[in-house]
Design a protein around this motif. Structure first.
Motif, short mmCIF file in Angstrom:
data_model
loop_
_atom_site.label_atom_id
_atom_site.label_comp_id
_atom_site.label_asym_id
_atom_site.label_seq_id
_atom_site.Cartn_x
_atom_site.Cartn_y
_atom_site.Cartn_z
N LEU A 279 7.43 -21.68 8.67
CA LEU A 279 8.77 -21.70 9.23
C LEU A 279 8.86 -20.93 10.55
N ALA A 280 8.02 -19.93 10.72
CA ALA A 280 8.04 -19.14 11.96
C ALA A 280 7.76 -20.01 13.18
N ASP A 281 7.17 -21.19 12.98
CA ASP A 281 6.87 -22.08 14.10
C ASP A 281 8.01 -23.05 14.41
N HIS A 282 9.09 -22.98 13.64
CA HIS A 282 10.20 -23.91 13.88
C HIS A 282 10.86 -23.58 15.23
N PRO A 283 11.22 -24.61 16.00
CA PRO A 283 11.77 -24.36 17.34
C PRO A 283 13.24 -23.93 17.37
N LEU A 284 13.90 -23.81 16.23
CA LEU A 284 15.33 -23.50 16.21
C LEU A 284 15.69 -22.28 17.06
N PRO A 285 15.05 -21.11 16.87
CA PRO A 285 15.46 -19.95 17.67
C PRO A 285 15.27 -20.17 19.17
N LEU A 286 14.18 -20.82 19.56
CA LEU A 286 13.94 -21.08 20.99
C LEU A 286 15.03 -21.98 21.55
N LEU A 287 15.36 -23.03 20.83
CA LEU A 287 16.40 -23.95 21.30
C LEU A 287 17.74 -23.23 21.45
N GLN A 288 18.08 -22.38 20.48
CA GLN A 288 19.33 -21.63 20.58
C GLN A 288 19.32 -20.69 21.78
N GLN A 289 18.20 -20.01 21.99
CA GLN A 289 18.10 -19.08 23.11
C GLN A 289 18.27 -19.79 24.45
N LEU A 290 17.85 -21.05 24.51
CA LEU A 290 17.94 -21.81 25.76
C LEU A 290 19.29 -22.51 25.90
N GLY A 291 20.17 -22.34 24.92
CA GLY A 291 21.52 -22.86 25.05
C GLY A 291 21.78 -24.21 24.42
N PHE A 292 20.86 -24.70 23.57
CA PHE A 292 21.09 -25.96 22.90
C PHE A 292 22.12 -25.77 21.77
N THR A 293 22.81 -26.85 21.44
CA THR A 293 23.82 -26.84 20.38
C THR A 293 23.13 -27.20 19.07
N CYS A 294 22.92 -26.22 18.20
CA CYS A 294 22.13 -26.41 16.98
C CYS A 294 22.95 -26.19 15.72
N THR A 295 22.64 -26.99 14.71
CA THR A 295 23.22 -26.80 13.38
C THR A 295 22.09 -26.90 12.35
N VAL A 296 22.32 -26.37 11.16
CA VAL A 296 21.30 -26.43 10.13
C VAL A 296 21.84 -27.07 8.87
N ALA A 297 20.93 -27.67 8.10
CA ALA A 297 21.28 -28.34 6.85
C ALA A 297 20.19 -28.03 5.84
N GLY A 298 20.42 -28.43 4.61
CA GLY A 298 19.44 -28.21 3.56
C GLY A 298 20.05 -28.45 2.20
N GLU A 299 19.21 -28.64 1.20
CA GLU A 299 19.72 -28.92 -0.14
C GLU A 299 20.65 -27.82 -0.61
N LYS A 300 20.31 -26.56 -0.28
CA LYS A 300 21.18 -25.42 -0.57
C LYS A 300 21.20 -24.53 0.66
N LEU A 301 22.34 -24.50 1.35
CA LEU A 301 22.41 -23.76 2.61
C LEU A 301 22.21 -22.26 2.44
N SER A 302 22.57 -21.72 1.29
CA SER A 302 22.32 -20.29 1.06
C SER A 302 20.83 -19.98 1.16
N ASP A 303 19.99 -20.89 0.64
CA ASP A 303 18.54 -20.70 0.73
C ASP A 303 18.06 -20.81 2.17
N VAL A 304 18.68 -21.72 2.93
CA VAL A 304 18.32 -21.87 4.34
C VAL A 304 18.68 -20.59 5.10
N PHE A 305 19.89 -20.07 4.86
CA PHE A 305 20.32 -18.84 5.53
C PHE A 305 19.36 -17.70 5.21
N LEU A 306 19.00 -17.57 3.94
CA LEU A 306 18.11 -16.48 3.53
C LEU A 306 16.75 -16.62 4.20
N ALA A 307 16.22 -17.84 4.26
CA ALA A 307 14.91 -18.06 4.89
C ALA A 307 14.97 -17.74 6.38
#
Length: 290
Positions: free
Chosen positions: A194-222
């Motif tokens: 997961l550390a290789d996922h581009p989400l943080p980089l995209l957010q830092q560069l100003g992209f509009t990002c959202t997250v999804a998952g079977e259970k969002l609480s687990d996504v938030f914790l990860a």
């Protein structure tokens, strides 16, 4: 244009939040697949209800659920009607996204064939597209996609020099026009990677990002454990999600003002909350005097 919503100044005692607080946060998901193995409309209705109930139990206040109307051994119209009936769960505003099919029962379309994009645009129907490569992302954007799903390969358009990472022509277009990117991090790569996922980089560069998952609480914790995300980051992801939903502007603002902001304000620093209250009272007095 999206309205800007500043995150409440989180109280220091809530800075190091964990699973319990994450579980109680109001959440928004723009990508929640529905099962495709139902044999009858009744089974689909029950399966949809179960998915929506699980989302509501995870404190999801708004959800867009992906339905494939043609995946069942019964009529697509019956599938849409059955799934629509299954959305009726207290405490959550759930809508359907019809895969490859425009319908009044759906709030938008998950387009499978780009050849249909022109008709959707002409009918003012918003649509998203799942993309498995940078080339697919570019094609979807050129066709007028409102949102991109799983666009992890968008970073293939980036370049790097001594001044840092820069988006290319196509990815800068996506960023500058606030085309929303929906990611399901725990499904797009193994948790150990997961550390290789581009989400943080995209957010830092100003992209509009959202997250999804079977259970969002687990996504938030990860995301918290992997990237150090906290309540400010989750507030931003949640606001971006609801602002880029296919719901009306009135419904978006209602959810922000009645569900999302109050929950985060409860976690705010008391001094900040007091200052905000005084500012609001002063503004109201100014308005009344005018």
């Amino acid at each position: 244009m999206n309205l800007m919503h500043d995150a409440p100044l989180i109280s220091p005692e809530n800075k190091d939040s964990g699973a319990e607080i994450f579980a109680g946060l109001p959440k928004v998901t723009l990508f929640a697949p529905l099962p495709t193995d139902a044999s009858t409309p009744d089974e689909l209705r029950a399966a949809t209800h179960a998915v929506v109930q699980a989302l509501a139990d995870d404190h999801v206040v708004y959800a867009e659920l992906r339905l494939s109307p043609g995946a069942f051994p019964f009529d697509a119209a019956e599938a849409l009607a059955a799934a629509q009936e299954g959305l009726d769960v207290p405490g959550i505003d759930a809508r359907l996204i019809a895969e490859g099919d425009a319908s009044e029962a759906a709030v938008g379309v998950a387009l499978t064939e780009l050849s249909a994009a022109e008709k959707l645009r002409a009918d003012f129907i918003p649509w998203e597209r799942d993309v498995d490569s940078y080339e697919e992302a570019v094609a979807a954007v050129q066709a007028g996609a409102t949102r991109l799903v799983h666009a992890t390969d968008l970073v293939d358009d980036f370049s790097a020099d001594l001044d840092g990472v820069r988006p290319g022509k196509a990815s800068a277009w996506v960023r500058d026009r606030h085309i929303a990117l929906t990611f399901a991090p725990l499904e797009e790569m193994p948790i150990e990677e997961l550390a290789d996922h581009p989400l943080p980089l995209l957010q830092q560069l100003g992209f509009t990002c959202t997250v999804a998952g079977e259970k969002l609480s687990d996504v938030f914790l990860a995301l918290s454990e992997t990237f150090g995300y906290g309540l400010e980051e989750f507030f931003d992801l949640t606001i971006k999600a609801i602002e880029n939903s296919f719901a009306s502007e009135e419904d978006r603002q209602r959810l922000i003002e009645q569900e999302i902001l109050p929950a985060y304000e409860e976690l705010a620093d008391p001094e900040f909350a007091e200052d905000a209250s005084e500012t609001e009272e002063a503004e109201e007095e100014t308005e009344s005097s005018d």
